[in-house]
Design a protein around this motif. Structure first.
Motif, PDB file in Angstrom:
ATOM      1  N   THR A 138      -2.590  10.553   7.519  1.00  0.00           N
ATOM      2  CA  THR A 138      -2.075   9.575   6.456  1.00  0.00           C
ATOM      3  C   THR A 138      -2.945   9.366   5.553  1.00  0.00           C
ATOM      4  O   THR A 138      -4.402   8.851   6.165  1.00  0.00           O
ATOM      5  N   ASP A 171       0.757  -1.308  -0.004  1.00  0.00           N
ATOM      6  CA  ASP A 171      -0.016  -0.023  -0.148  1.00  0.00           C
ATOM      7  C   ASP A 171       0.841   1.338   0.045  1.00  0.00           C
ATOM      8  O   ASP A 171       1.644   1.438   1.067  1.00  0.00           O
ATOM      9  N   ARG A 230       1.377   5.008   0.675  1.00  0.00           N
ATOM     10  CA  ARG A 230       0.645   5.814   1.597  1.00  0.00           C
ATOM     11  C   ARG A 230       1.241   7.350   1.721  1.00  0.00           C
ATOM     12  O   ARG A 230       2.508   7.421   1.613  1.00  0.00           O
ATOM     13  N   SER A 290      -4.168   6.866   1.845  1.00  0.00           N
ATOM     14  CA  SER A 290      -3.348   5.735   1.174  1.00  0.00           C
ATOM     15  C   SER A 290      -3.735   6.049  -0.355  1.00  0.00           C
ATOM     16  O   SER A 290      -4.766   6.657  -0.681  1.00  0.00           O
ATOM     17  N   THR A 344       1.779  10.746   3.846  1.00  0.00           N
ATOM     18  CA  THR A 344       1.650  11.382   5.229  1.00  0.00           C
ATOM     19  C   THR A 344       1.828  12.926   5.256  1.00  0.00           C
ATOM     20  O   THR A 344       3.114  13.244   4.493  1.00  0.00           O
TER      21      THR A 344
END
Length: 445
Positions: free
Chosen positions: A378, A363, A365, A380, A367
């Protein structure tokens, strides 16, 4: 009625104008977004090791990484976990060595793989009275009493029972990365030099027992099998990939170079290997690239690394560095200023500099870390990297809710959704202690 090109163009412009007046939009807006900015990330040097799971060098037979600068977190067992050692008597299980392999891989943050051999002619354990035989006593033998009776219903039934028990215990263990089919042939390599050979139907049953016992794991079949049989097995099981035990020898002593269909399997399923006992490192490096090998091992390495020529040493290091996935984030494009509470478009550009994709779900991500308070949010970006070869560009709409006004540092990380593996090491400089990479700074209004 035929319209001229000029008439068609005018009509299209009128339709577009009408759509604009009616408020039609082709895609959701990026609310409050300012001008876009493309952030670029510095790459790592080409030969820098990336200690990610199921790529590069794995540990086998206790061999330390070669050269010492290479990282080797994955662990592979074969001699330790032969059939007669984990089932000395019918249903008398001893999985302590499977547990040991899982623990070793887990301590390193790597993945464990294993093969159960049912027959190992000339192997060290067969000459030791203090070790059980490779073939358990309850497994039927061919005439002469040494070779397993591959086509016996009892052999197939016992094999299925063994795999079912292993799958029940370890099929969901995140430390387990893959299982070699094993079982049939000398060393579980799907070739025999004596006695009767297994029928295709029974061979498929052996494969089926392993693939169905570990439906969420990678399962590998040795490519010394005839091409039609291998293709049937691959078609029957979506989690089945390939293995060869002879990297660096002519054609890897496998059927992959003989068939273009097998040469395409790597696009969706892994191809693992180990060095041949008579390997040429230059040829091996060429094979890693040509056949898209993901992993290899130094356990069978026939030479000392210090004795190699400069050309051989360079080829060997290149094979390790490029085997499997080697993914770099080339750039990320997003607004450099935007309002919180809406959505913004985030585009990522990726490059895979390795020989094969990652076959697992990772995944990506994003942030946002508030520069003044350190508070982070965060989001995705989805599983953008599975199957990535060469280059790709992805675009995702990202929610900006929960982001108070202020300056933010933006980080990207590639995370194992199960939480087991550490974030993926990218071929980018600037990795933080948490496994994230700083992209740049943005402002939320």
């Amino acid at each position: 009625m035929r319209l001229s090109w000029r008439s068609v163009t005018s009509l299209a412009a009128a339709v577009a104008c009408l759509a604009s007046l009616l408020g039609a939009t082709a895609s959701p807006p990026a609310y409050g977004a300012g001008s876009e900015r493309t952030f670029t990330l510095a790459p790592l040097a080409g030969g820098t090791d990336l200690p990610n799971p199921l790529r590069g060098q794995y540990r086998w037979l206790g061999a330390e990484p070669t050269p010492a600068t290479a990282t080797s977190n994955d662990v592979y067992y074969r001699d330790q976990v032969y059939w007669g050692r984990i089932e000395k008597a019918d249903n008398a299980w001893d999985f302590s060595l499977i547990e040991a392999g899982l623990a070793e891989a887990g301590a390193r943050g790597g993945k464990f793989g294993f093969r159960v051999m049912a027959y190992c002619p000339g192997c060290w354990m067969e000459s030791r009275a203090d070790f059980p035989p490779v073939t358990p006593s309850f497994v039927p033998r061919q005439s002469g009493g040494y070779l397993p009776d591959w086509n016996s219903p009892a052999f197939l039934s016992q094999w299925k029972e063994l795999m079912a028990e292993l799958g029940r215990r370890y099929g969901d263990d995140p430390r387990l990365g893959y299982v070699d089919v094993g079982g049939y042939g000398s060393y579980g390599e799907w070739h025999v030099d004596a006695g009767a050979r297994i029928s295709d139907a029974n061979g498929l049953a052996v494969v089926h027992a392993v693939a169905t016992a570990f439906p969420t794991k990678h399962v590998l079949i040795n490519t010394m099998t005839p091409v039609p049989f291998t293709l049937k097995a691959l078609k029957a099981h979506g989690n089945l990939g390939l293995r060869t035990d002879s990297l660096g020898c002519p054609d890897m002593y496998s059927m992959v170079p003989a068939d273009v269909r097998l040469q395409e399997v790597w696009r969706t399923r892994p191809f693992f290997s180990e060095w041949c006992t008579r390997a040429d490192p230059v040829l091996g490096a060429q094979q890693v690239r040509r056949f898209h090998v993901s992993t290899l091992s130094s356990g069978n390495m026939p030479w000392d690394h210090s004795t190699l020529t400069d050309r051989q040493r360079s080829a060997y290091v290149k094979a390790l560095a490029t085997a499997g996935y080697r993914i770099r984030l080339r750039s990320m494009t997003m607004p450099d200023a935007f309002a919180g509470g809406g959505r913004i478009a985030v585009r990522t550009a990726w490059a895979n500099q390795g020989t094969a994709p990652t076959y697992d779900a990772w995944d990506v991500r994003l942030t946002f870390v508030h520069a003044a308070t350190g508070r982070s949010v965060t989001r995705s970006l989805g599983q953008q990297l599975k199957g990535l070869v060469a280059t790709s560009t992805r675009s995702v709409m990202v929610r900006t809710s929960g982001l108070p006004a202020g300056r933010y540092d933006v980080f990207v990380s590639v995370v194992d959704p199960s939480g087991y593996s550490v974030p993926m090491h990218l071929a980018n400089a600037g990795r933080s202690a948490s496994g994230a990479y700083r992209v740049g700074g943005v402002k939320v209004r």
